[in-house]
Each structure stands twice: as structure tokens, then as C-alpha cells.
Write a protein that holds these residues in place. Structure first.
Motif, short mmCIF file in Angstrom:
data_model
loop_
_atom_site.label_atom_id
_atom_site.label_comp_id
_atom_site.label_asym_id
_atom_site.label_seq_id
_atom_site.Cartn_x
_atom_site.Cartn_y
_atom_site.Cartn_z
N TRP A 32 -0.26 2.14 -5.50
CA TRP A 32 -1.04 0.89 -5.53
C TRP A 32 -2.06 0.82 -6.67
O TRP A 32 -2.61 -0.23 -6.93
CB TRP A 32 -1.76 0.66 -4.21
N VAL B 170 0.80 -1.21 0.00
CA VAL B 170 0.00 0.00 0.00
C VAL B 170 0.84 1.28 0.00
O VAL B 170 0.55 2.23 -0.72
CB VAL B 170 -0.94 0.01 1.22
N ARG C 20 -1.97 6.72 -3.77
CA ARG C 20 -2.66 6.00 -4.86
C ARG C 20 -1.72 5.68 -6.02
O ARG C 20 -1.85 4.65 -6.68
CB ARG C 20 -3.85 6.84 -5.36
N CYS D 202 -7.47 -0.49 3.67
CA CYS D 202 -6.41 0.16 4.46
C CYS D 202 -6.87 0.44 5.88
O CYS D 202 -6.10 0.29 6.84
CB CYS D 202 -5.99 1.46 3.79
N MET E 212 -10.15 0.19 -1.63
CA MET E 212 -8.81 0.30 -1.08
C MET E 212 -8.81 1.07 0.24
O MET E 212 -8.12 0.69 1.19
CB MET E 212 -7.88 0.97 -2.09
N VAL E 213 -9.57 2.14 0.30
CA VAL E 213 -9.68 2.91 1.53
C VAL E 213 -10.21 2.03 2.66
O VAL E 213 -9.70 2.05 3.78
CB VAL E 213 -10.59 4.14 1.32
N CYS F 146 -4.28 6.73 2.59
CA CYS F 146 -4.45 5.74 1.53
C CYS F 146 -4.45 6.40 0.16
O CYS F 146 -3.68 6.02 -0.73
CB CYS F 146 -5.74 4.97 1.78
N ALA G 255 -5.18 2.89 8.57
CA ALA G 255 -4.73 4.10 7.91
C ALA G 255 -5.93 5.00 7.59
O ALA G 255 -7.03 4.51 7.36
CB ALA G 255 -3.99 3.75 6.62
N GLU H 184 -8.20 7.69 5.32
CA GLU H 184 -8.53 7.79 3.90
C GLU H 184 -7.49 8.64 3.16
O GLU H 184 -7.04 8.29 2.07
CB GLU H 184 -9.92 8.39 3.74
#
Length: 415
Positions: A414, A184, A411, A396, A392-393, A407, A402, A404
């Protein structure tokens, strides 16, 4: 006597889908439960067994060595300990002074104590998982801990929060703690945090318990040109035997000279014999390279199978440790549940880790099991749901706690 009907589950991974997996034995990357069902291990025994379970070279050499060595000694200071400390200093030259403990959690808590004694300051700013001890089971890792520690503050991989915490705690911060999550967060994040630590005159502590002996030779920090004050190591130090380490610069480890770090079971000489043998085998058999090679094949097999089945998913991370992202937590748990049903031992969220024993027979067995698991998953789950930034948020937040912003600001790494 074991009760075959007893239920056991991995608290971290199987809270939503409890299973009755009780293991009896394992060889390489294949384990067997008490009912004779086999499982293909995607976790490398939670990273502790880079050579694979019951590795014949390791077990034979350890048995032979223990014919000459003592099991337990009156003092933790032993020849085998000194030999292993020398090996670790060579492997991690930026942090050459080494202190041994038993578990990863022991090492991370010791690192905090050393940092506090070195600086005379109480506050630790932290991101990532560091183990089960109370000081690390604080929000957001524990919703309402009975023992709240105001001196442990989590910046959740968010540089904005980190800067606010440094300002709010000016003059009281001992160190910034960071766990790499290569799937990530890019190495540039740690590089920036290293600069922040230097600017504010605080110690940089990097938790390499999981990645230090598998991500790259010399660990994550050395691979990416970061010079920490302290690192923690554990998984792979002694091939499944309980042994961990705090390694640091001479300046940072001056804190260890003032802190109490006593541990009765460091008198177990066998652990240091195992550690020395493990590191010898790492060198002789080029284990880090083999982990990357096997991991690349493992990663490719999941990626290809998911694509061929038309299942929305992303495979993220390095060859030796990667994650699989599904559209939602519900999809992820269903995927892990189907994998477990068909003998693929994994969880969601979860890091997939290769071991050196993974061979052609393992990959054939995995392909057959994966086809069945994916077929069942397709039948039950909504295949129109896609993997998005929101997926993904959510991942994470669940896996690494983590924010938002943390994360999405990474970007580019990832996506």
C-alpha cells in the motif's frame, strides 16, 4: 406519512456526523432525498447495485420475465434456482456446489455452520468483517458483546496471532475465515493463509460478499490462484434484490447436507429470476470490465482533485473498489462530512465502488461537487498534517480491526 424533520443516519459511517438524509429515489449513481437534494453515490448502494439503481435494461427485462414467472413457490427448489446455481458453478468452478440464502450475513453464518458440520470442530479463526450476526460481532468488532462466543477468534490479519491460535486450539479448529481487503492487503497474504490452512488440515473460507462479483471475473480467489474450500457471495448476485450464496467444494459442502439451513423466503422465485437476469447482463454487457473502466475514472478523478487542491491524501486499492486515506480519523471524518454537504455520498472509513451507469454527466457533476467539498475542507483542516504510516495503521485498525504488525508487514503493497 414521512416526517421531513426525522433524522436518519448510517450507523456504520455517520456516527460522528449524523445527517438527516432520507432517500426517496435513485437512478444510476445519483440519488435524491425527500427534500430534493441529489447525491452522487460512491458506494454502489453498498456494492449491491453494480448496474446502477433503476437500471432500465434490468427493470424492463425483469418486469417482462415476471409476466411469465411466479412470484412465490411452495418450495425453495425451483427451475430458476437451479438455473442460477448452474451459472454460479461455471463462474466459480473451484467451488461448484452452491447453496442460496438472502443476505451476506446469512451466507457467512451459514458458511461457519457448514464448516463446523463438515469437520465436527467448533472453532473458527477469522479476520475481517463478516456481517451483523452475533457470532461475528465479537471482539474486536464489538467491545463488550452480551453474548461472548469463545469459539470465534479474530486473528486481525496477523499471521503471528493466527499461528498462536492454531497452536492453542489444536484439533478443534474447523476453518480459517478471511475477508479480502485489496486496498491494504496483497493477494500473497491470502495465498500464505491458504498454505497454513492446508498444513493444519482446516477449511479455508473466503468472504467474497463484497468483491466476488466486481473485483475480477471469477472473483478474488480465482484471480489470484487461491483454491478455497468455501466462499460467500452476495453483492451483485441479483442487482439489489436480496440473494446471497455459499459456494464450496463437494467435500466441504457435505457439511450442508447435515446442517439445518432452512429459509422461508428462498421460496421467492422473483429473486432467482433477478439473479439469472443480472448474470446474463453481466455477460452480455461485460459488466466486470465496465466496472473496472468506470472505477479507474472515479479513482483518477479523486486522485487528481486531491493533488490539485494540495490536500495530503492517498488513494489506495483496485479500480473497482478503493479507499481514500487521510492523515487522521479527524481529517477523514471532516472530509466525508464536507463531501456529504456537497452531495457526494461517502463515509470514512469507506470503500469507493463504481457502478456501470457512471457516465460523462455523472463525472462532470462529481467534479463540480468535489471542488466545493475540497475547498471547504482546506479552509477548516490542518493542511500541514501528512499521511504517514501511523495514518495507515490507524485506518486499518478502524476499518478492518487489523493489528499494527499486520498493517506494516504489508507496507510494500500500500505504500
Amino acid at each position: 406519512m414521512l416526517n421531513p424533520g426525522a433524522t436518519g443516519h448510517l450507523a456504520e459511517w455517520e456516527g460522528e456526523t449524523p445527517s438527516s438524509i432520507i432517500f426517496r429515489s435513485a437512478n444510476g449513481a445519483i440519488a435524491e432525498d425527500i427534500h430534493g437534494k441529489t447525491y452522487l453515490d460512491m458506494t454502489s448502494c453498498s456494492g449491491a447495485s453494480p448496474l446502477g439503481s433503476n437500471n432500465p435494461v434490468f427493470t424492463t427485462r425483469l418486469a417482462k420475465a415476471m409476466e411469465q414467472e411466479t412470484d412465490v413457490l411452495p418450495s425453495p427448489v425451483s427451475e430458476q434456482r437451479q438455473l442460477l446455481a448452474g451459472k454460479m458453478s461455471v463462474m466459480f468452478p473451484d467451488t461448484p456446489r452452491v447453496f442460496f440464502l438472502r443476505t451476506g450475513s446469512c451466507a457467512t453464518e451459514a458458511a461457519v455452520r457448514i464448516a463446523r458440520y463438515r469437520t465436527g470442530r467448533p472453532v473458527i479463526l477469522t479476520a475481517g468483517f463478516h456481517g451483523w450476526h452475533d457470532i461475528f460481532q465479537q471482539p474486536p468488532w464489538s467491545d463488550n458483546p452480551p453474548a461472548k462466543d469463545q469459539h470465534i477468534q479474530d486473528y486481525q490479519y496477523d499471521l503471528g496471532i493466527l499461528e498462536q491460535q492454531l497452536a492453542r486450539n489444536q484439533g478443534t479448529v474447523a476453518g480459517i475465515f478471511f475477508t479480502p481487503e485489496p486496498s491494504v492487503f496483497p493477494p500473497e497474504l491470502l495465498q500464505e493463509i491458504s498454505s497454513v490452512a492446508r498444513l493444519h488440515g482446516v477449511l479455508l473460507i473466503v468472504d467474497e460478499v463484497l468483491c466476488g462479483l466486481r473485483y475480477a471475473k471469477g472473483g478474488y480467489c480465482r484471480k489470484h490462484g487461491v483454491k478455497p474450500d468455501i466462499i460467500t457471495l452476495a453483492k451483485g448476485v441479483a442487482q439489489g434484490v436480496g440473494l446471497s450464496a455459499v459456494a464450496g467444494t463437494a467435500d466441504a459442502m457435505a457439511g450442508a447436507d447435515r446442517a439445518y439451513l432452512g429459509n422461508t423466503y428462498l421460496r421467492e422465485n422473483r429473486a432467482f429470476v433477478a439473479g439469472n437476469l443480472t448474470q446474463e447482463i453481466f455477460e452480455e454487457a461485460k459488466i466486470v470490465e465496465r466496472l473496472a473502466e468506470r472505477g479507474s475514472a472515479l479513482k483518477r478523478q479523486f486522485q487528481t482533485s486531491l493533488e490539485r487542491s494540495g490536500i495530503p491524501a492517498r488513494v489506495l486499492g483496485s479500480d473497482t473498489m478503493f479507499d481514500i486515506l487521510l492523515p487522521s480519523q479527524k481529517h477523514g471524518r471532516a472530509f466525508a462530512h464536507r463531501c456529504l454537504q456537497h452531495g457526494i455520498y461517502t463515509g470514512y472509513p469507506g470503500t469507493y465502488m463504481s457502478n456501470a451507469s457512471m457516465n460523462a454527466a455523472f463525472f462532470r457533476a462529481l467534479q463540480a461537487a468535489l471542488e466545493l467539498a475540497l475547498a471547504d475542507y482546506r479552509k477548516d483542516e490542518d493542511m500541514t498534517a501528512q499521511v504517514t504510516d501511523a495514518s495507515m495503521v490507524d485506518y486499518c485498525a478502524e476499518a478492518f480491526h487489523a493489528t499494527e504488525k499486520a498493517c506494516l508487514s504489508n507496507r510494500h503493497h500500500w505504500a
